[in-house]
Design an enzyme around this catalytic site. Structure first.
Site, PDB file in Angstrom:
ATOM      1  N   GLU A 228      40.476  53.306  39.670  1.00 19.21           N
ATOM      2  CA  GLU A 228      39.777  54.592  39.734  1.00 19.21           C
ATOM      3  C   GLU A 228      38.489  54.479  40.548  1.00 19.21           C
ATOM      4  O   GLU A 228      38.167  55.348  41.358  1.00 19.21           O
ATOM      5  CB  GLU A 228      39.431  55.083  38.324  1.00 19.21           C
ATOM      6  CG  GLU A 228      40.639  55.376  37.455  1.00 19.21           C
ATOM      7  CD  GLU A 228      41.125  54.175  36.662  1.00 19.21           C
ATOM      8  OE1 GLU A 228      40.967  53.032  37.147  1.00 19.21           O
ATOM      9  OE2 GLU A 228      41.669  54.373  35.571  1.00 19.21           O
TER      10      GLU A 228
ATOM     11  N   CYS B 273      34.510  53.589  34.707  1.00 17.56           N
ATOM     12  CA  CYS B 273      35.125  54.538  35.653  1.00 17.56           C
ATOM     13  C   CYS B 273      34.791  55.970  35.269  1.00 17.56           C
ATOM     14  O   CYS B 273      34.477  56.798  36.139  1.00 17.56           O
ATOM     15  CB  CYS B 273      36.635  54.336  35.709  1.00 17.56           C
ATOM     16  SG  CYS B 273      37.089  52.778  36.488  1.00 17.56           S
TER      17      CYS B 273
ATOM     18  N   CYS C  27      38.660  53.397  32.078  1.00 20.02           N
ATOM     19  CA  CYS C  27      37.674  52.723  31.230  1.00 20.02           C
ATOM     20  C   CYS C  27      36.332  53.462  31.302  1.00 20.02           C
ATOM     21  O   CYS C  27      36.133  54.353  32.140  1.00 20.02           O
ATOM     22  CB  CYS C  27      37.515  51.266  31.655  1.00 20.02           C
ATOM     23  SG  CYS C  27      36.559  51.056  33.181  1.00 20.02           S
TER      24      CYS C  27
ATOM     25  N   ASN D  34      43.558  48.479  41.521  1.00 23.60           N
ATOM     26  CA  ASN D  34      42.607  47.511  40.977  1.00 23.60           C
ATOM     27  C   ASN D  34      42.644  46.214  41.790  1.00 23.60           C
ATOM     28  O   ASN D  34      43.693  45.820  42.315  1.00 23.60           O
ATOM     29  CB  ASN D  34      42.823  47.249  39.481  1.00 23.60           C
ATOM     30  CG  ASN D  34      44.220  46.809  39.104  1.00 23.60           C
ATOM     31  OD1 ASN D  34      45.189  47.150  39.762  1.00 23.60           O
ATOM     32  ND2 ASN D  34      44.325  46.039  38.047  1.00 23.60           N
TER      33      ASN D  34
ATOM     34  N   CYS E  71      38.278  48.378  39.085  1.00 20.07           N
ATOM     35  CA  CYS E  71      39.366  49.251  38.614  1.00 20.07           C
ATOM     36  C   CYS E  71      39.886  50.136  39.748  1.00 20.07           C
ATOM     37  O   CYS E  71      39.154  50.466  40.690  1.00 20.07           O
ATOM     38  CB  CYS E  71      38.890  50.153  37.495  1.00 20.07           C
ATOM     39  SG  CYS E  71      38.574  49.303  35.946  1.00 20.07           S
TER      40      CYS E  71
ATOM     41  N   GLU F  56      41.286  42.338  41.370  1.00 23.79           N
ATOM     42  CA  GLU F  56      40.694  41.386  40.423  1.00 23.79           C
ATOM     43  C   GLU F  56      40.069  40.201  41.147  1.00 23.79           C
ATOM     44  O   GLU F  56      40.257  40.001  42.354  1.00 23.79           O
ATOM     45  CB  GLU F  56      41.778  40.916  39.434  1.00 23.79           C
ATOM     46  CG  GLU F  56      42.305  42.087  38.619  1.00 23.79           C
ATOM     47  CD  GLU F  56      43.249  41.681  37.504  1.00 23.79           C
ATOM     48  OE1 GLU F  56      43.772  40.539  37.529  1.00 23.79           O
ATOM     49  OE2 GLU F  56      43.458  42.515  36.607  1.00 23.79           O
TER      50      GLU F  56
HETATM   51  N1  THU Z   1      42.097  48.676  35.049  1.00 28.15           N
HETATM   52  C1  THU Z   1      42.078  49.703  35.954  1.00 28.15           C
HETATM   53  O1  THU Z   1      42.184  49.482  37.156  1.00 28.15           O
HETATM   54  N2  THU Z   1      41.934  50.955  35.493  1.00 28.15           N
HETATM   55  C2  THU Z   1      41.898  51.303  34.175  1.00 28.15           C
HETATM   56  O2  THU Z   1      41.787  52.476  33.858  1.00 28.15           O
HETATM   57  C3  THU Z   1      41.975  50.271  33.157  1.00 28.15           C
HETATM   58  C4  THU Z   1      41.929  48.870  33.634  1.00 28.15           C
HETATM   59  C5  THU Z   1      42.303  47.317  35.539  1.00 28.15           C
HETATM   60  C6  THU Z   1      41.123  46.407  35.449  1.00 28.15           C
HETATM   61  C7  THU Z   1      41.792  45.057  35.408  1.00 28.15           C
HETATM   62  O3  THU Z   1      42.079  44.634  36.717  1.00 28.15           O
HETATM   63  C8  THU Z   1      43.107  45.309  34.698  1.00 28.15           C
HETATM   64  O4  THU Z   1      43.333  46.706  34.794  1.00 28.15           O
HETATM   65  C9  THU Z   1      43.138  44.880  33.260  1.00 28.15           C
HETATM   66  O5  THU Z   1      42.157  45.452  32.522  1.00 28.15           O
END
Ligand code: THU
Length: 125
Positions: A59, A93, A90, A46, A57, A48
């Site tokens: 995925e 994804c 999520c 991920n 994310c 941000e």
């Molecule tokens: N996140 C993911 O990368 N994958 C998931 O399946 C759930 C959430 C990340 C997004 C964000 O950077 C952090 O986790 C918090 O939600």
């Protein structure tokens, strides 16, 4: 269906990917590893941003990287998340994965060592 050894490799790749996550806001470092029909493993973490809506994310990072490398068919996905319990991808994804896969085997692993097997068709009926 991937062998035990391939699942282990996929899991290790997801954990390794999570170490590259850029998650200074949530401090929730996620790694994903996609197994392609060619047997290659493509990782994503991920990423941000100060503008929260831009957060990517793990995925979707793995999926878009795989597409950019010429892969359109996938066999399995492993996702590594911090904490006690494994966390599923999520909705965004799941929807993006569904564009390329009618179904996909998924392994969720937490940093505490808990594992869960599920499928795309179960998470996104
Ligand atoms: N996140 C993911 O990368 N994958 C998931 O399946 C759930 C959430 C990340 C997004 C964000 O950077 C952090 O986790 C918090 O939600």
């Amino acid at each position: 269906m991937p062998s035990k050894a391939i699942w282990k490799e996929l899991e290790a790749a997801a954990v390794k990917a999570s170490q590259r996550a850029y998650a200074p806001y949530s401090e929730f470092q996620v790694g994903a590893a996609l197994l392609t029909d060619k047997g290659t493993i493509i990782r994503g973490c991920n990423v941000e941003n100060a503008s929260f809506g831009l957060c990517l994310c793990a995925e979707r990072n793995a999926l878009t990287t795989a597409i950019a490398r010429g892969n359109h068919k996938f066999i399995a996905l492993a996702v590594a998340t911090p904490g006690q319990d494994p966390a599923p991808p999520c909705g965004l994804c799941l929807q993006m994965l569904a564009e390329f896969c009618t179904d996909l085997e998924i392994l969720l692993v937490s940093s505490a060592g808990k594992k869960e097997r599920t499928r795309l068709a179960t998470l996104l009926p």
